[in-house]
Design a protein around this motif. Structure first.
Motif, PDB file in Angstrom:
ATOM      1  N   ALA A 226       0.828  -1.204   0.000  1.00  0.00           N
ATOM      2  CA  ALA A 226       0.000   0.000   0.000  1.00  0.00           C
ATOM      3  C   ALA A 226       0.866   1.258   0.000  1.00  0.00           C
ATOM      4  O   ALA A 226       0.558   2.239  -0.683  1.00  0.00           O
ATOM      5  CB  ALA A 226      -0.927  -0.009   1.207  1.00  0.00           C
ATOM      6  N   GLU A 227       1.960   1.231   0.755  1.00  0.00           N
ATOM      7  CA  GLU A 227       2.852   2.397   0.813  1.00  0.00           C
ATOM      8  C   GLU A 227       3.440   2.729  -0.558  1.00  0.00           C
ATOM      9  O   GLU A 227       3.655   3.902  -0.882  1.00  0.00           O
ATOM     10  CB  GLU A 227       3.981   2.141   1.819  1.00  0.00           C
ATOM     11  CG  GLU A 227       4.948   3.309   1.944  1.00  0.00           C
ATOM     12  CD  GLU A 227       6.018   3.082   2.994  1.00  0.00           C
ATOM     13  OE1 GLU A 227       7.066   3.752   2.907  1.00  0.00           O
ATOM     14  OE2 GLU A 227       5.810   2.236   3.896  1.00  0.00           O
ATOM     15  N   GLY A 229       2.018   2.158  -3.477  1.00  0.00           N
ATOM     16  CA  GLY A 229       1.021   2.413  -4.503  1.00  0.00           C
ATOM     17  C   GLY A 229       0.491   1.179  -5.197  1.00  0.00           C
ATOM     18  O   GLY A 229      -0.208   1.295  -6.207  1.00  0.00           O
ATOM     19  N   ALA A 478      -4.629  10.546  -9.494  1.00  0.00           N
ATOM     20  CA  ALA A 478      -4.158   9.975  -8.243  1.00  0.00           C
ATOM     21  C   ALA A 478      -3.391   8.683  -8.489  1.00  0.00           C
ATOM     22  O   ALA A 478      -3.893   7.742  -9.092  1.00  0.00           O
ATOM     23  CB  ALA A 478      -5.347   9.695  -7.317  1.00  0.00           C
ATOM     24  N   TYR A 479      -2.131   8.669  -8.062  1.00  0.00           N
ATOM     25  CA  TYR A 479      -1.285   7.471  -8.163  1.00  0.00           C
ATOM     26  C   TYR A 479      -0.361   7.506  -6.953  1.00  0.00           C
ATOM     27  O   TYR A 479       0.441   8.434  -6.785  1.00  0.00           O
ATOM     28  CB  TYR A 479      -0.473   7.497  -9.466  1.00  0.00           C
ATOM     29  CG  TYR A 479       0.646   6.487  -9.518  1.00  0.00           C
ATOM     30  CD1 TYR A 479       0.414   5.137  -9.286  1.00  0.00           C
ATOM     31  CD2 TYR A 479       1.949   6.879  -9.805  1.00  0.00           C
ATOM     32  CE1 TYR A 479       1.439   4.214  -9.332  1.00  0.00           C
ATOM     33  CE2 TYR A 479       2.982   5.962  -9.862  1.00  0.00           C
ATOM     34  CZ  TYR A 479       2.728   4.632  -9.635  1.00  0.00           C
ATOM     35  OH  TYR A 479       3.740   3.717  -9.674  1.00  0.00           O
ATOM     36  N   ALA A 480      -0.492   6.516  -6.091  1.00  0.00           N
ATOM     37  CA  ALA A 480       0.212   6.537  -4.816  1.00  0.00           C
ATOM     38  C   ALA A 480       1.658   6.092  -4.935  1.00  0.00           C
ATOM     39  O   ALA A 480       2.426   6.229  -3.984  1.00  0.00           O
ATOM     40  CB  ALA A 480      -0.521   5.633  -3.816  1.00  0.00           C
TER      41      ALA A 480
END
Length: 484
Positions: A226-227, A229, A478-480
């Motif tokens: 998750a960190e 992306g 949005a792209y982590a």
């Protein structure tokens, strides 16, 4: 047999392996094993993965809060120094992982050495390249987006520009030139959709797979995923380090894009030729000859056309390297990086040049209009008109062919036929067919969705603009993950 205690002092040649070896690697091995210089572009991505891994080590109790802060601060400083050129890999650094651990250990001491716990270069390498490709997919898509915009801007100016449509490079039917331009825009733009689809499948993190069996230390890979992306970790740790189908699929998209660019390039080469004279290319996007002063060569189109074979070769080369590889990791997989880097670098050169060439080319409207009816491009209009009056199309085809032969014998085009000639060829060819024998009538008749009728082409451009806006959201939205 007695074993000597391993020295705890740092080796003059910092390596991530070698504790069980009695001698240094041979020079030839070091030369073969060392990553190519271009691979060090992965430094920001390796550091991104290392930051996520460090937080996992905190959760595992390998690091305490102070050590985590020291590591994160050290990695931030290292990245700044690397970008500024203040620190560089040495000849002794086998790869990006060795380089970064060496510098961190030199700067932070034993804390830097703790970072290796619970991971392997196998999952690091897979993660670095996947992060890089997800980043580059958006960068390439942005360049494709610009080329689409240039094609659509040209098309918007030529919705009413009549032109000859070709099949087999022979005159076929009249079209509007915008329709031809939009055909290229549609084909090229689908590669952005392919990148979007590829990205969805590639949004799985290999971190936590370690060498192949998973990590006994880092047991919350969903958090590091998750960190960075990703949507989730990979389902299988062996597959996480052994699979390179995501690289092959990326290379397929780049190859397909290169093929579409090559087809556009071929058209431009033809259009700009003295024989066609459909377009004039801007001087700033052409070159001359060292011996023939009059030459103006479409070099951007030719160079782009040539690059397609290169990118296809990169895809085939990696597929060949993967064939028959046993699971899990093998060093053969190192071929993935050179193939990916070269494909990315090539497109980053080609796409802006192609965009500039298309944006600045001037269309010779009158020349296209003059050529639109030549070569009996209106023959289908005769056959269609006969079919609409009730003549079976097989007969309509024969009648039209006879009319074409009669025109050839007299050296005229279909637009110049007389009522007398029509009656002479076949009584069913009444004067009413003459209304259909203009390029304007031919394009206006094709009003089905996707046809060349000007109003349909205008609608196509409008829909394409809406699709561009949706693609823009993916490219810039949005792209982590890390964008380096």
């Amino acid at each position: 047999m007695e074993f000597q205690q391993a020295s705890l002092s740092p080796s003059p040649r910092h390596r991530l392996w070698g504790a069980r070896f009695k001698s240094e690697p041979a020079a030839a091995l070091r030369a073969l094993s060392r990553s190519e210089p271009g691979a060090f572009r992965l430094v920001p991505y390796d550091l991104a993965g290392s930051r996520a891994h460090a937080r996992e080590l905190l959760r595992a109790g390998i690091l305490n809060g102070g050590e985590l802060h020291e590591l994160l601060t050290g990695m931030d400083a290292l990245e700044q120094d690397y970008r500024a050129g203040a620190v560089e890999p040495s000849e002794a650094d086998e790869d990006v992982h060795t380089f970064l651990e060496r510098v961190l250990t030199e700067r932070l001491g034993s804390v830097g050495g703790k970072l290796r716990a619970g991971r392997s270069r196998n999952d690091q390498a897979a993660n670095d390249l996947k992060l890089y490709l997800r980043d580059q997919a958006r960068s390439i898509a942005a360049a494709v987006h610009a080329l689409q915009g240039a094609l659509m801007a040209q098309a918007a100016q030529h919705i009413g520009t009549l032109a000859p449509g070709l099949t087999h490079l022979q005159p076929a039917q009249p079209i509007v030139f915008a329709h031809h331009l939009m055909a290229h825009a549609q084909a090229i733009g689908r590669n952005i959709d392919r990148f979007i689809d590829w990205d969805r499948r590639s949004a799985r993190s290999p971190l936590g797979a370690a060498a192949l069996a998973g990590s006994a230390i880092c047991r919350s890979p969903e958090l590091s995923a998750a960190e960075l992306g990703y949507d989730a970790p990979c389902e299988n740790s062996i597959d996480a380090v052994a699979a390179r189908d995501h690289v092959c699929e990326f290379l397929f998209v780049t190859s397909m894009l290169a093929v579409e660019l090559s087809r556009l390039s071929e058209d431009v080469v033809l259009w700009a030729s003295r024989q066609f004279q459909w377009v004039d290319l801007d001087d700033g996007h052409c070159t001359g000859s060292s011996i023939m002063p009059q030459k103006k060569n479409p070099d951007i189109a030719e160079l782009s056309r040539g690059k397609a074979g290169r990118l296809i070769g990169r895809l085939v080369g990696l597929l060949s390297a993967l064939k028959s590889l046993p699971l899990a990791y093998n060093r053969d997989l190192a071929e993935d990086k050179s193939a990916a880097f070269d494909s990315v670098d090539t497109l980053q050169l080609v796409l802006p040049a192609m965009t500039g060439m298309i944006r600045t080319m001037r269309v010779n409207v009158e020349q296209l209009r003059r050529q639109a009816p030549l070569g009996f491009t209106l023959a289908t209009e005769v056959a269609d008109w006969l079919a609409l009056t009730g003549v079976p199309f097989s007969q309509a085809h024969e009648v039209t062919g006879a009319l074409v032969r009669a025109c050839e014998a007299r050296g005229i085009e279909l637009g110049a036929v007389s009522e007398a000639l029509l009656a002479q060829v076949d009584a069913r060819l009444t004067p009413a067919v003459l209304q259909r024998l203009t390029p304007e009538a031919a394009v206006a008749a094709r009003t089905g969705r996707g046809g060349t009728a000007p109003q349909r082409v205008a609608e196509q451009i409008a829909r394409a603009k809406a699709n561009l806006a949706q693609q823009h959201q993916w490219i810039h939205g949005a792209y982590a993950g890390p964008r380096c």
